[in-house]
Scaffold this motif. Sequence first.
Motif, short mmCIF file in Angstrom:
data_model
loop_
_atom_site.label_atom_id
_atom_site.label_comp_id
_atom_site.label_asym_id
_atom_site.label_seq_id
_atom_site.Cartn_x
_atom_site.Cartn_y
_atom_site.Cartn_z
N LEU A 51 0.83 -1.21 0.00
CA LEU A 51 0.00 0.00 0.00
C LEU A 51 0.87 1.26 0.00
CD1 LEU A 51 -2.80 -1.04 2.54
CD2 LEU A 51 -2.95 -0.94 0.04
N LEU A 52 1.93 1.23 0.79
CA LEU A 52 2.85 2.37 0.78
C LEU A 52 3.48 2.53 -0.60
CD1 LEU A 52 4.67 1.90 4.22
CD2 LEU A 52 3.19 3.80 3.58
N GLY A 53 3.87 1.42 -1.20
CA GLY A 53 4.46 1.48 -2.53
C GLY A 53 3.50 2.07 -3.55
N ALA A 54 2.23 1.73 -3.43
CA ALA A 54 1.23 2.30 -4.34
C ALA A 54 1.14 3.82 -4.16
CB ALA A 54 -0.12 1.65 -4.10
N CYS A 55 1.22 4.27 -2.91
CA CYS A 55 1.23 5.72 -2.64
C CYS A 55 2.43 6.39 -3.28
CB CYS A 55 1.23 5.97 -1.14
SG CYS A 55 -0.30 5.52 -0.28
N TYR A 56 3.59 5.73 -3.18
CA TYR A 56 4.82 6.31 -3.74
C TYR A 56 4.75 6.39 -5.26
CZ TYR A 56 6.50 5.02 0.93
OH TYR A 56 6.65 4.87 2.29
N VAL A 57 4.20 5.34 -5.89
CA VAL A 57 4.08 5.35 -7.35
C VAL A 57 3.13 6.45 -7.79
CG1 VAL A 57 3.24 4.06 -9.35
CG2 VAL A 57 4.64 2.91 -7.63
N GLY A 58 2.01 6.58 -7.09
CA GLY A 58 1.06 7.64 -7.44
C GLY A 58 1.66 9.02 -7.28
N ALA A 59 2.39 9.23 -6.18
CA ALA A 59 3.02 10.53 -5.94
C ALA A 59 4.08 10.81 -6.99
CB ALA A 59 3.64 10.55 -4.54
N HIS A 80 7.88 9.35 1.98
CA HIS A 80 8.06 8.08 2.68
C HIS A 80 8.44 8.30 4.15
CE1 HIS A 80 10.06 4.44 4.07
NE2 HIS A 80 11.16 5.15 4.20
N LEU A 81 9.38 9.21 4.39
CA LEU A 81 9.81 9.48 5.77
C LEU A 81 8.67 10.03 6.60
CD1 LEU A 81 13.33 11.04 5.07
CD2 LEU A 81 12.83 8.73 5.91
N TRP A 82 7.82 10.85 5.97
CA TRP A 82 6.68 11.41 6.71
C TRP A 82 5.61 10.35 6.97
CZ3 TRP A 82 1.46 12.13 5.50
CH2 TRP A 82 0.75 12.89 6.44
N LEU A 83 5.28 9.57 5.94
CA LEU A 83 4.22 8.57 6.09
C LEU A 83 4.58 7.51 7.13
CD1 LEU A 83 2.86 7.77 2.50
CD2 LEU A 83 1.59 8.71 4.44
N THR A 84 5.85 7.14 7.19
CA THR A 84 6.27 6.08 8.11
C THR A 84 6.83 6.62 9.42
OG1 THR A 84 8.50 5.99 7.15
CG2 THR A 84 6.82 4.57 6.16
N GLY A 85 6.94 7.95 9.52
CA GLY A 85 7.56 8.52 10.71
C GLY A 85 9.03 8.15 10.83
N ALA A 86 9.67 7.87 9.68
CA ALA A 86 11.08 7.44 9.65
C ALA A 86 11.30 6.27 10.62
CB ALA A 86 12.02 8.60 9.98
N PHE A 87 10.29 5.41 10.72
CA PHE A 87 10.27 4.31 11.69
C PHE A 87 11.47 3.38 11.50
CE2 PHE A 87 7.76 0.37 13.19
CZ PHE A 87 8.16 0.57 14.50
N HIS A 88 11.67 2.91 10.28
CA HIS A 88 12.75 1.96 10.02
C HIS A 88 14.11 2.67 9.99
CE1 HIS A 88 9.54 -0.77 9.31
NE2 HIS A 88 9.13 -0.14 8.23
N LEU A 146 9.67 1.55 -6.59
CA LEU A 146 8.83 2.25 -5.61
C LEU A 146 7.71 1.36 -5.08
CD1 LEU A 146 8.48 5.73 -7.37
CD2 LEU A 146 9.79 5.23 -5.29
N LEU A 147 7.19 0.48 -5.94
CA LEU A 147 6.04 -0.35 -5.57
C LEU A 147 6.44 -1.63 -4.85
CD1 LEU A 147 2.97 -0.75 -5.74
CD2 LEU A 147 3.32 -1.85 -7.96
N ALA A 148 7.45 -2.32 -5.40
CA ALA A 148 7.77 -3.66 -4.89
C ALA A 148 8.69 -3.66 -3.68
CB ALA A 148 8.39 -4.49 -6.01
N ALA A 149 9.67 -2.75 -3.66
CA ALA A 149 10.67 -2.79 -2.58
C ALA A 149 10.05 -2.64 -1.19
CB ALA A 149 11.74 -1.72 -2.82
N PRO A 150 9.13 -1.71 -0.97
CA PRO A 150 8.54 -1.60 0.37
C PRO A 150 7.80 -2.86 0.80
CG PRO A 150 8.08 0.38 -0.91
CD PRO A 150 8.63 -0.64 -1.87
N MET A 151 7.18 -3.56 -0.14
CA MET A 151 6.44 -4.78 0.19
C MET A 151 7.40 -5.91 0.54
SD MET A 151 4.02 -7.16 -2.25
CE MET A 151 5.38 -7.39 -3.42
#
Length: 256
Positions: A51-59, A80-88, A146-151
Amino acid sequence: MSTHTNPASREWQAFWLAIGFLTRIPMLTQIDYSQRLMNQSSLYFPVVGLLLGACYVGAYTLLTLAFSPLISIVLVVILHLWLTGAFHEDGLADSVDALGGGYTLEKRLEIMKDSRIGTYGTAALVMALVLKVALLAEASPVWLGLLAAPMVARLTPLLIMGYLPYVTDPDKSKSKPVADGFSRTRLAIAATFTVFASLVLVLYEPWLLLWGLCATLGVALVWGSYLRSQLGGYTGDTLGASVVFSELVLLLGLTI
């Protein structure tokens, strides 16, 4: 959690709990929180990554209408850093600080719990972000990275949790509920989903699926073995670092 909650409702809550755990996205359902539900949510980590990857592709698609590909990639990484809060990324910095500056197990765990970032962590974080931008800029195609790597990368911490023990102060770790009683059955389901989703995405380039599997398993094995030797197991921060490492290795394959 209520004993009257049916299995479908529990899975729905587990899905939204995974979103709330890994991102800043608000949970759009009421959660009957429990440690068991937190554990169940791990199944959906790769789904959240997709889902995050889909957001990144759209953006990225929208941004390239106004900006160059490189600027668009930088802006997507910021998103990405904002959506995830730089969690990882926070986990990466803390892990490198601890493993680079601690000479005993106790000292490493103490440094890892410190909210401040040191020289090792800063250097690792900067280099990881710069390398990610460079790899995305060279990736072919960019949308696949952008789509596959986050998954795919979010399967790596589940693999590590599957064969390493959890080590840290159990009362002060955000990932403790996920680690407790981790289900290998749900790990197998998450892995199956990731493989089939990846197969669909790289149907025209089958070798990319093999690369993704080898990269994920390779990072889990190499990073996991290092954690076993240095910590005797994993912590929440080291799981976050594994996601960053996996994404970089996966993106590297798209530049070949």
